[in-house]
Design an enzyme around this catalytic site. Structure first.
Site, PDB file in Angstrom:
ATOM      1  N   ASP A  67     -13.923 -14.281   1.665  1.00 39.83           N
ATOM      2  CA  ASP A  67     -14.485 -13.622   2.732  1.00 39.83           C
ATOM      3  C   ASP A  67     -15.732 -13.958   3.163  1.00 39.83           C
ATOM      4  O   ASP A  67     -16.514 -14.574   2.354  1.00 39.83           O
ATOM      5  CB  ASP A  67     -14.322 -12.021   2.767  1.00 39.83           C
ATOM      6  CG  ASP A  67     -14.817 -11.576   1.740  1.00 39.83           C
ATOM      7  OD1 ASP A  67     -15.772 -12.395   0.830  1.00 39.83           O
ATOM      8  OD2 ASP A  67     -14.940 -10.130   1.496  1.00 39.83           O
ATOM      9  N   ASN A 134     -14.713   2.113  -0.646  1.00 36.68           N
ATOM     10  CA  ASN A 134     -13.565   2.498   0.194  1.00 36.68           C
ATOM     11  C   ASN A 134     -12.462   1.814   0.171  1.00 36.68           C
ATOM     12  O   ASN A 134     -11.351   2.221   0.789  1.00 36.68           O
ATOM     13  CB  ASN A 134     -14.118   2.520   1.872  1.00 36.68           C
ATOM     14  CG  ASN A 134     -14.088   0.696   2.018  1.00 36.68           C
ATOM     15  OD1 ASN A 134     -13.847   0.088   1.167  1.00 36.68           O
ATOM     16  ND2 ASN A 134     -14.438   0.453   3.580  1.00 36.68           N
ATOM     17  N   HIS A 136     -11.415  -1.209   0.002  1.00 38.64           N
ATOM     18  CA  HIS A 136     -11.002  -2.532   0.773  1.00 38.64           C
ATOM     19  C   HIS A 136     -11.093  -3.643  -0.249  1.00 38.64           C
ATOM     20  O   HIS A 136     -11.583  -3.648  -1.361  1.00 38.64           O
ATOM     21  CB  HIS A 136     -12.281  -2.836   1.790  1.00 38.64           C
ATOM     22  CG  HIS A 136     -13.480  -3.215   1.477  1.00 38.64           C
ATOM     23  ND1 HIS A 136     -14.624  -3.573   2.183  1.00 38.64           N
ATOM     24  CD2 HIS A 136     -14.087  -3.994   0.035  1.00 38.64           C
ATOM     25  CE1 HIS A 136     -15.737  -3.957   1.427  1.00 38.64           C
ATOM     26  NE2 HIS A 136     -15.190  -4.156   0.327  1.00 38.64           N
ATOM     27  N   GLU A 141     -10.086  -4.077   5.585  1.00 36.47           N
ATOM     28  CA  GLU A 141     -10.757  -2.634   5.665  1.00 36.47           C
ATOM     29  C   GLU A 141      -9.273  -1.282   5.518  1.00 36.47           C
ATOM     30  O   GLU A 141      -8.311  -2.000   5.827  1.00 36.47           O
ATOM     31  CB  GLU A 141     -11.582  -2.341   6.496  1.00 36.47           C
ATOM     32  CG  GLU A 141     -12.911  -3.288   6.718  1.00 36.47           C
ATOM     33  CD  GLU A 141     -13.954  -2.780   5.799  1.00 36.47           C
ATOM     34  OE1 GLU A 141     -13.492  -2.230   4.610  1.00 36.47           O
ATOM     35  OE2 GLU A 141     -15.091  -3.077   5.992  1.00 36.47           O
TER      36      GLU A 141
HETATM   37  P1  PGA Z   1     -19.268  -5.415  -5.168  1.00 42.06           P
HETATM   38  O1  PGA Z   1     -18.449  -5.612  -4.017  1.00 42.06           O
HETATM   39  O2  PGA Z   1     -18.504  -6.507  -6.282  1.00 42.06           O
HETATM   40  O3  PGA Z   1     -20.580  -5.826  -4.750  1.00 42.06           O
HETATM   41  O4  PGA Z   1     -19.161  -4.130  -5.743  1.00 42.06           O
HETATM   42  C1  PGA Z   1     -17.001  -5.092  -3.824  1.00 42.06           C
HETATM   43  C2  PGA Z   1     -16.488  -5.153  -2.597  1.00 42.06           C
HETATM   44  O5  PGA Z   1     -17.047  -4.425  -1.481  1.00 42.06           O
HETATM   45  O6  PGA Z   1     -15.345  -5.822  -2.345  1.00 42.06           O
END
Ligand code: PGA
Length: 238
Positions: A67, A134, A136, A141
């Site tokens: 992404d 959350n 995602h 999302e």
């Molecule tokens: P993080 O992010 O690995 O920095 O915790 C994960 C995400 O938000 O998909």
């Protein structure tokens, strides 16, 4: 979903690295999807060390970045491309022509996304994903459908806040582009990675709650080759 629970972050990294390297040796021309973010960093460090000492090669692999945020300066260290470059690509032998990234600086991001989806071709072999607090995966999302395409997305407020940990400027991203859930679910194998206490609540919801689009990561549970890698802190509510 197969849950792999480790009693420390060190054993989480050790096993994830060993299994990743075994997959890449079995199938050197793997089509990989890899995430940015903090979760995979110790794994990337380990992979980089193994490339440096000649024990691992990405020479035949193809990498699709999961992404990308939109609206950030090209050199912002918080762009997913910057994070992946700094923590992995600068240290491995993946040929530049084998790297695919979502160009959210382009004038027509919708077209970029359509082409990106098409470039995945017959599908991904191994997909690694972090999990947002959350629920995602990538920037799919809450509310994202299981058949969603690679596309431009509006970020949820919680994802925008989470981006503050990565970006340099005061302006946080409100949109981005992501490989869609359809391509992720088509992957031959999926690894969901979570470590640290901040992920304990979402891991509990992911493992114990219903399979539904309000927690997109839960949609991966029914994939026959999906593994959840969690350390003791992320597993503390199970
Ligand atoms: P993080 O992010 O690995 O920095 O915790 C994960 C995400 O938000 O998909």
């Amino acid at each position: 979903m197969n849950v792999l629970r480790f009693d420390s972050e060190a054993s989480w990294v050790q096993t994830a690295a060993e299994l990743f390297e075994a997959r890449l040796r079995e199938r050197p021309d793997s089509r990989l999807c890899l995430p940015a973010g903090n979760t995979p960093l110790p794994l990337y460090q380990r992979l980089a060390e193994d490339v440096r000492r000649g024990a691992l090669t990405f020479a035949q692999a193809t990498l699709f970045s999961l992404d990308e945020y939109g609206g950030l300066a090209p050199d912002d260290p918080g762009r997913c491309a910057s994070m992946l470059r700094r923590h992995l690509l600068d240290h491995i032998d993946l040929p530049a022509a084998h790297l695919h990234q979502l160009d959210t600086l382009a004038s027509d991001v919708d077209e970029v996304c359509r082409r990106y989806d098409a470039s995945i071709g017959a599908g991904l072999d191994l997909t690694l994903l972090g999990i947002g607090r959350n629920g995602h995966v990538g920037l799919n999302e809450p509310g994202s459908a299981a058949d969603s395409a690679t596309r431009r997305v509006a970020l949820h407020a919680q994802s925008t806040e989470a981006a503050a940990a990565y970006v340099r400027g005061a302006a946080l991203p409100t949109w981005g582009a992501t490989i869609g859930l359809r391509r992720l679910l088509e992957s031959r194998e999926i690894w969901l990675l979570a470590r640290g206490a901040a992920k304990a609540h979402i891991v509990e919801r992911l493992v114990r709650g219903p399979v539904d689009a309000s927690v997109p990561a839960s949609l991966l549970r029914e994939h026959p080759r999906c593994w959840l890698f969690i350390d003791d802190a992320a597993a503390s509510r199970l």
